[in-house]
Design an enzyme around this catalytic site. Structure first.
Site, PDB file in Angstrom:
ATOM      1  N   ALA A  62       0.752  -1.160  -0.081  1.00 53.52           N
ATOM      2  CA  ALA A  62       0.072  -0.020   0.010  1.00 53.52           C
ATOM      3  C   ALA A  62       0.988   1.139   0.061  1.00 53.52           C
ATOM      4  CB  ALA A  62      -1.023   0.007   1.198  1.00 53.52           C
ATOM      5  N   CYS A  63       0.382   2.153  -0.724  1.00 57.04           N
ATOM      6  CA  CYS A  63       0.956   3.584  -0.658  1.00 57.04           C
ATOM      7  C   CYS A  63       1.143   4.080   1.015  1.00 57.04           C
ATOM      8  CB  CYS A  63       0.040   4.481  -1.387  1.00 57.04           C
ATOM      9  SG  CYS A  63       0.733   6.147  -1.616  1.00 57.04           S
ATOM     10  N   PRO A  64       2.346   4.571   1.228  1.00 56.70           N
ATOM     11  CA  PRO A  64       3.351   5.108   0.359  1.00 56.70           C
ATOM     12  C   PRO A  64       4.605   3.995   0.374  1.00 56.70           C
ATOM     13  CG  PRO A  64       3.802   6.155   2.464  1.00 56.70           C
ATOM     14  CD  PRO A  64       2.366   5.252   2.500  1.00 56.70           C
TER      15      PRO A  64
END
Lengths: 201, 84
Positions: free
Chosen positions: A11-13
């Site tokens: 998942a971002c970041p």
């Protein structure tokens, strides 16, 4: 020296953080595998900002391979989720809890027409609900001959889950006339209503 | 062709709906489309008819209505054309 990291499923970041860590190592070239366009943008932007060069970005099926030539020697910078536009995942739609076959109190015929019109408009609105729960007289909306039935069937076809109270169908003696949705019980319904973003009509 | 009928009074819309339901016509009550009027109101949507047939039906049954619109999808967008 060349290194490859795979950020798929992160998942971002996280992809940016993994890229940052990898670029600290003693390498000349880094290949970052990402599995979504947002991560592709973020990793590329981060690398460029840090003074590295993007050699190329290859489409590999549903993924992308970003090849970075290490060259930057900038000072360490903080990486924040905000900076890399970590898109909020599109939230699941609302759960609509219908506890009667009409909208509001006042006049039954008006209320039934309002319910009919409300269900029609759900097909048209942008944020269609994820689930509709039918309880008490609302179960009458889901049975053979109900005015709202064709529109509820359209909603069901478009992926809206419908949970219909089995006790209520049984009480009204219309269980065998159910034409849309799945018969459900109080435990499932209570679990849903207490855990989801619910709108009660 | 889809035909949308608007009404001045909610009561007239509900009365007309009762009649089409009784006659088992392929029609339903819908919220008045925003493209036609911003005001809250009921309209009747006839799924497959002509403006002439609908007008005749409403007149014959002495059902008061306001306007008749033809609804068509043009380039993916719904268009409403008033029919007088």
């Amino acid at each position: 020296m060349k290194k490859t990291i795979d950020t798929s499923g992160q998942a971002c970041p996280k992809p940016v953080l993994m890229t940052k860590d990898a670029l600290v190592e003693n390498i000349d070239e880094l290949v970052v595998v990402v599995d979504n366009p947002a991560a592709k943008e973020n990793v590329s932007r981060f690398a460029t900002k840090q003074g590295h060069t993007i050699k190329n970005i290859k489409d590999v099926g549903t993924k992308f391979e970003i090849t970075i030539l290490k060259g930057g020697n900038k000072e360490e910078t903080e990486i924040s989720a905000e900076e890399f536009n970590c898109a909020v995942l599109p939230s699941k739609g609302k759960t609509i809890f219908l506890s009667k076959n009409k909208v509001g109190e006042g006049d039954d015929e008006l209320g039934q027409n309002l319910m009919k019109a409300f269900i029609y408009s759900l097909i048209e609105v942008k944020n269609t609900p994820s689930t509709i729960v039918f309880m008490n007289s609302a179960v009458r909306l889901c049975v053979e001959g109900a005015e709202a039935l064709p529109n509820l069937q359209k909603l069901a076809e478009s992926g809206v889950e419908m949970l219909v109270c089995g006790t209520c169908l049984n009480f009204f003696g219309i269980a065998e006339k159910l034409r849309v949705g799945n018969v459900s019980n109080m435990y499932d319904i209570a679990t849903l209503l207490t855990s989801e973003n619910t709108l009660t009509i | 062709m889809e035909i949308v009928i608007t009404f001045k009074l909610t009561h007239n819309a509900m009365k007309a709906k009762r009649k089409v339901l009784f006659d088992k016509l392929s029609a339903e009550i819908i919220p008045t489309p925003r493209e036609i009027s911003k005001e809250c109101g009921f309209s009747l949507l006839f799924h497959d008819s002509t403006s002439e047939d609908v007008r005749d039906y409403l007149d014959t049954n002495e059902l008061k209505f306001s306007k008749i619109y033809l609804r068509a999808v043009v380039e993916g967008e719904r268009k409403y054309e008033e029919n007088n």
